[in-house]
Design an enzyme around this catalytic site. Structure first.
Site, mmCIF file in Angstrom:
data_model
loop_
_atom_site.group_PDB
_atom_site.id
_atom_site.type_symbol
_atom_site.label_atom_id
_atom_site.label_comp_id
_atom_site.label_asym_id
_atom_site.label_seq_id
_atom_site.Cartn_x
_atom_site.Cartn_y
_atom_site.Cartn_z
ATOM 1 N N HIS A 103 0.847 -1.189 0.000
ATOM 2 C CA HIS A 103 0.000 0.000 0.000
ATOM 3 C C HIS A 103 0.884 1.240 0.000
ATOM 4 O O HIS A 103 1.839 1.316 0.789
ATOM 5 C CB HIS A 103 -0.898 0.009 1.230
ATOM 6 C CG HIS A 103 -2.023 0.990 1.157
ATOM 7 N ND1 HIS A 103 -1.819 2.355 1.225
ATOM 8 C CD2 HIS A 103 -3.356 0.816 1.008
ATOM 9 C CE1 HIS A 103 -2.991 2.974 1.116
ATOM 10 N NE2 HIS A 103 -3.939 2.058 0.992
ATOM 11 N N GLU A 121 -6.392 5.104 1.073
ATOM 12 C CA GLU A 121 -6.319 5.665 -0.276
ATOM 13 C C GLU A 121 -7.332 6.791 -0.434
ATOM 14 O O GLU A 121 -7.176 7.689 -1.265
ATOM 15 C CB GLU A 121 -6.640 4.544 -1.266
ATOM 16 C CG GLU A 121 -6.513 4.923 -2.708
ATOM 17 C CD GLU A 121 -6.205 3.717 -3.554
ATOM 18 O OE1 GLU A 121 -5.081 3.200 -3.436
ATOM 19 O OE2 GLU A 121 -7.089 3.276 -4.302
#
Lengths: 563, 316, 302
Positions: free
Chosen positions: A232, A245
């Protein structure tokens, strides 16, 4: 000994959704989980869940499918992806009907949707930045409503196999009392999540040790695409705690030490909202080439303003303050790529059934259908968990209902045999400690099997993991007691991690191309001619053996993938 | 490198029935959470030390414990901050209060889960759902946002003063969830929930000590949720059913008739059946001059108050 | 020049605990404060109105704040619950201009004065326990507590929630301790000094409440306290008026005289015992008076 029609191992999103589906199909289903359902790692998901609801802009399930296929770097099975995206709107609506507290559109009162990485349209439904928590809680409330039996703090140590090569139940260790029990079932659904703890740091909770994947592997079921680990892009340093995100979806930008918005070099169109592997590689490159600050780059949210941050991203603000000492209203957050999600998992078909073992099913992160291929889009994991959780639960229920008259094959003797093994393990007094082995493994994986990989380091990793697996055979459990013996649990978990790491490394060594999250500096290009195929990893005679299987294409031909 | 002494509650039922305390010394970096410290002790010094934990980022709710008597999530608490607050003393680590220990810092959470289930913590809509999502305004959804943040960590139960005096008190977190559903536009059981929550050991048993608001690591403010449930109970006409509700009614009548609390009214209205039996106590109070005046006091400009009471609408 | 405050004693101080009111008013000149009455102020509604009718609670409390504003002063309270209620209302409207606007609409409609949001609410304890307050006390001359061992009892709502109250750390409060020492007494310290006395549910759930007050009373006794002091008349009722009931329910003997905060100040500064009206207490204060010893009343100042 208890028996049920369907036994679901793991009570996160996929597990509870499967159990609910099985219950609604009319079978006797039980959850077996090593942590209380609401403690499951699904609750840590923040940013959102995708569906082509078309509430923010026009959208279609075809668009969603295309974005997912492209995001997967064309390794995803398109028939399964079509199901994922096609079922998505219905599943979100079902969650809402059950009471999920989705954030709402300003004026229409419909479920709000925000942009996310790799998506052509804003289709990520969210609940502030607590989406995973909200859905987890919603599913738990439904399980409470249906009064679905739940074996809480029961650790599954082995699958029980019948004499026809089918799955007949599980062996579970009651963590509170220290007793072993066989729980028989006509079908078993594995929904145990990912194995991020193979790396350090990772965004994953301590409980993400890949239990179900390893259980399947040890029972002779292959794991698919294990070399694809998602890093990530925005995790806090050094803790590895996740920053959603959604922060970039709401407009957050990434800067290097010179204040440059570097994503313009790597993904000129989508910038910060390119797919995760692209962004992680961009960050890693900036850091490696000396444009980072203390091994991190910066996520800047200041321009979003206080109101927007407090409304849409309140939790990550608290996390940034607690774990990075930074208030994103006033200062940028130092972040770096961190191990996050397992694209690979138990090899299953689009009903979640494991072809190699009748009666065994898997759903969620621990399964590989494959809908994510070589890289997963943000917002598609929560989606997979509910869509395939539901499908798999139904399929398992159907299997149980059609079960031939032999009855449940598990016996109490299965539990007794395991108990003897446990006693032997507990009696050992001299030997290495699990945390030393685990720390060594995780540090090694971080360096040699990380965002960028190369043949020589992967070969070293393979040697190391085999060494550690051997060393692990003599491991000592510090606590010899019966009540809540965490030391024992940790040892078993470390054993799981070692097996899984071996499959990941072996697959990575063999795959001589770069695709999605698997990025080889010695094989920079994607090689569709030789490598448009899934990796299957088997554990046979204590060794990993690889095989390959075909990728299913329906609508979209593989293309060059740029953002 | 800083060094810290941890003074930890131990309970090891496999070896002894008695609880005891054990001190551990640990050298560590400047930034170390209490959870990480405990895990290092578990790994490096004492594998028998037990603590529940999972996410280490304050979302799973596993690791609530008491540090120097104050309930916190271990994963969000910095050891150096604790030492600053206690003047460099050994850090006392205990399991959460009001629960029975299973082992060390791991407690039996069964009463917590069953109280949670007792408030019917699931949506009970009226009628069939529409084809698409139910339309709910952003404002309406915001009303239950705070309570939706509850991670069921039980920090609020740990120091709840009502729970300490009455182990059957349903408790702050359960009622936060109760409010989350009672005030959810999509739920059709507002009145039934208000009735369910207003019984024995229910919302009127909350002693308003405010420990839950103070301790909640997620800012849920459970006391506020209990207060709002009281408001809903009143709105649904349940104000007179319980002594707690009648107590509030006495205030409202007093305000309308005189502006100040009419204590003559308070006791008989709250406890009409019980109070007359409390004669010796009442006589003693009277002898000490604590019998309020039979002529209720009237404040100036009471007419303003009367108008306010008539006009102001409740929007719970 | 004495500092002026809008005096908000609350309801109990004016009725069942009127000794608190009389003592406070007599104390004011000694503490250099001018306590101006608020004849049109209502009851703050306690937690009960806030619960049953939150909008009404807010409107009534903002009305009280507005009256103080009209008088040009901050409010001084002598009760925990009043302090929390007024401060909470104040915070809500100061932080949300739209909310203040809608509350003011109701006030104006009813013929009352709207609030501009310029005043603060402070408790006597806060006023007198700051450095300034303590030096003021020092200037008053020798203190007559004569080493009296006093258990500080804060109760809940003067400390929590700290986001509203914020005067001191709710887990390590020290204002009463500072005062006790400054007044010539000794602190009998114990853990339960900010646990609930049970008052809010004393009438509706008597048994539970009496089990609550037991914790502080027994610990204070075991710490060797000769008396307890509290800044709240509701806590005082729970701890004093209901003390014998607590003894009966818990099978204990506390024999703990409970003083109102102004009475502790009054004893130290030599206020006339008649004004402090100890006879109204259920648990006799005589043991305290013998420790403190006979101090002549400060003639002309009482």
């Amino acid at each position: 000994m208890h028996t049920h029609d369907v036994v679901v191992v793991g009570a996160g999103l996929a597990g509870m959704r499967a159990a609910i589906a099985a219950h609604e199909a009319g079978v006797d289903v039980a959850l077996v989980t090593k942590v209380h359902p609401v403690r499951s790692h699904s609750g840590a998901a923040q940013g959102g869940i995708n569906a082509a609801l078309g509430n923010a802009t026009d959208d279609s399930t075809d668009n969603h499918t295309f974005d997912t296929v492209k995001g997967s770097d064309y390794l995803g099975d398109q028939d399964a992806i079509e199901i994922l995206c096609g079922d998505a709107p219905g599943e979100i609506i079902q969650l809402e009907h059950w009471g999920a507290v989705f954030s709402r559109h300003e004026t229409t009162g419909k479920i709000a949707q925000r942009p996310f990485g790799g998506a052509g349209f804003p289709r990520t439904c969210y609940a502030a930045d607590l989406t995973g928590l909200v859905i987890l809680h919603t599913l738990y409330t439904v399980c409470v409503k249906y009064d679905i039996p739940c074996y809480e703090e029961y650790f599954v140590t082995e699958l029980i196999q019948d004499d026809h090569g089918g799955c007949a139940g599980v062996i579970a260790y009651d963590m509170v009392h220290g007793t072993v029990e066989a729980i028989g079932g006509k079908a078993v659904v594995l929904a145990t999540g990912g194995a991020g703890r193979v790396y350090a740091p990772s965004t994953n909770s301590h409980s993400s040790t890949g239990d179900g994947m390893s259980l399947a592997l040890r029972a002779g079921v292959p794991l698919k695409d294990m070399e694809f680990m998602q890093f990530h892009p925005t995790t806090l340093s050094p803790s590895g705690v996740l920053v959603t995100e959604g922060a970039r979806g709401e407009g957050g930008i990434l800067l290097n030490k010179d204040g440059d918005r570097f994503m313009s070099k790597y993904a000129p169109n989508k910038l910060e909202l390119a797919s995760r592997d692209v962004v992680s590689r961009a960050e890693a490159t900036e850091i490696m080439e000396g444009r980072g600050i203390d091994g991190s780059v910066l996520l800047d949210l200041r321009h979003l303003g206080r109101d927007k941050i407090m409304e849409r991203l309140p939790q990550i603000r608290e996390l940034a303050m607690a774990f990075a000492g930074v208030d994103p209203i006033d200062a940028p957050i130092p972040i770096r790529p961190g191990a996050h999600y397992h694209m690979g998992g138990v090899h299953v078909d689009s009903w979640g059934a494991a072809p190699h073992m009748p009666g065994l099913f898997a759903a969620g992160e621990c399964a590989c259908v494959s809908v994510h291929g070589a890289n997963r889009l943000g917002g598609n994991s929560l989606l997979e968990a509910v869509v395939f959780g539901a499908r798999t639960g139904s399929a398992a229920a159907g299997f149980a209902q059609d079960f031939n008259g032999r009855g449940v094959q598990a016996t109490p003797e299965h539990g007794v045999a395991y108990e003897a093994q446990l006693r032997e393990l507990l009696e050992r007094t001299d030997g290495p400690r699990q945390y030393e082995i685990r720390d060594e493994l995780a540090d090694m994986m971080q360096v040699k099997v990380g965002v960028f990989r190369t043949g020589s380091e992967l070969a070293e990793a393979k040697v190391k993991v085999e060494e550690l697996r051997e060393k692990f055979k003599g491991v000592v459990v510090d606590d010899k007691g019966k009540t809540f013996n965490q030391s024992l649990i940790h040892v078993i978990e470390t054993g799981f991690l070692l097996d899984l790491a071996d499959t990941m490394i072996t697959g990575a060594v063999a795959r001589t191309e770069s695709r999605g999250a698997h990025s080889r500096t010695d094989f920079l290009e994607r090689d569709d001619e030789n490598w448009m195929k899934h990796t299957l990893a088997y554990l046979e005679d204590d060794q990993i053996r690889l095989d390959y299987s075909e990728v299913t294409f329906t609508k979209f031909e593989p293309q060059v993938r740029t953002y | 490198m800083p060094e810290t002494t941890f003074d930890v509650f131990r309970y090891q039922p496999d070896t002894s029935d008695e609880a005891y305390r054990q001190k551990y010394e640990l050298e560590h970096g400047e930034e170390m959470t209490l959870l990480d410290a405990i895990l290092r002790l578990q790994n490096e010094q004492d594998g028998t030390l037990a603590v529940r934990y999972s996410c280490r980022s304050a979302i799973c709710g596993s690791c609530a414990c008491r540090a120097d008597g104050k309930t916190v999530l271990a994963c969000m608490t910095q050891v150096e901050d604790l030492k600053e607050q206690n003047g460099g003393q050994p850090v006392r680590v205990d399991p959460i209060g009001n629960f029975k220990p299973i082992k060390d810092l791991v407690v039996d959470m069964e009463p917590f889960w069953s109280k949670f289930k007792s408030v019917k913590p699931y949506l009970i809509p009226d009628g069939d759902p529409p084809e698409r999502e139910r339309i709910v305004s952003k404002e309406a959804m915001q009303k239950i946002y705070n309570e939706s943040k509850c991670v069921l960590c039980a920090a609020c139960y740990s120091e709840c003063n009502s729970l300490a005096a009455d182990s059957d008190f349903v408790g702050p977190a359960a009622f936060a969830w109760g409010f989350r559903f009672a005030a959810d536009e999509r739920d059709g059981q507002r009145k039934q929930r208000a009735k369910l929550y207003s019984g024995e050991h229910g919302i009127w048993d909350c002693t308003r000590c405010m420990y839950c608001n103070e301790r909640c690591p997620k800012g849920v403010d459970p006391r506020d949720a209990i207060e709002k449930l009281g408001g809903i109970a009143f709105q649904e006409g349940l104000g007179m059913r319980d002594a707690g509700g009648r107590h509030a009614k006495a205030f409202l009548i007093s305000l309308r008739t005189g502006g100040k609390l009419n204590e003559t009214l308070l006791v008989p209205l709250t406890q009409p059946i019980k109070a007359p039996f409390d004669l010796p106590f009442a006589l003693k109070m009277i002898s000490k001059g604590k019998a309020p005046s039979p002529i209720p006091h009237k404040i100036k400009r009471l007419d303003e108050v009367k108008r306010i009471i008539k006009n102001v609408k409740e929007t719970i | 020049m004495a500092r002026k405050f809008a005096y908000y004693p609350g309801c109990v101080a004016e009725f069942s605990s009127k000794e608190l009111n009389s003592t406070t008013k007599a104390l004011a000149p000694l503490l250099d404060i001018d306590l101006l009455p608020m004849p049109a102020a209502t009851c703050c509604g306690a937690g009960d109105v806030a619960e049953a009718k939150p909008n009404l609670y807010l409107t009534l409390n903002v009305r009280i704040l507005s009256q103080a504003e009209a008088m040009g002063c901050d409010i001084m309270t002598i009760c925990n619950v009043c302090t929390l209620n007024l401060r909470r209302a104040n915070k809500l409207v100061k932080e949300d201009p739209r909310l203040l606007e809608s509350v003011n609409e109701e006030l104006v409609k009813a013929g009352a004065r709207p609030y501009e949001g310029t005043k603060e609410v402070t408790h006597l304890l806060w006023y007198i326990s700051t450095e300034e307050g303590l030096s003021l006390l020092e200037r008053q001359g020798p203190k007559g507590l004569n080493g009296l061992r006093v258990a500080p009892y804060y109760g809940c709502q003067l400390l929590r929630p700290s986001s509203v109250m914020g005067f001191e750390d709710p887990d390590q409060p020290q204002s009463l301790e500072r005062l006790i020492v400054a007044l010539g007494g000794e602190v009998a310290d114990y853990d339960a000094k900010s646990r609930c006395c049970g008052f809010p549910i004393l009438l509706a759930r008597e048994n539970t409440a009496l089990k609550e007050s037991h914790v502080a009373l027994s610990q204070a006794r075991d710490a060797g306290a000769e008396c307890m002091v509290t800044p709240c008349p509701l806590c005082h009722l729970a701890m004093d008026a209901y003390q014998r009931k607590a003894e009966a329910v818990n099978g204990e003997v506390y024999n703990m005289p409970v003083l109102h905060l102004p009475q502790l100040l009054g004893l130290a500064l030599g206020l006339d015992n008649k004004i402090m009206d100890f006879k109204r207490h259920m648990v006799s204060v005589d043991p305290v008076l013998s420790v403190v010893g006979g101090q002549p009343a400060l003639a002309g100042r009482a």
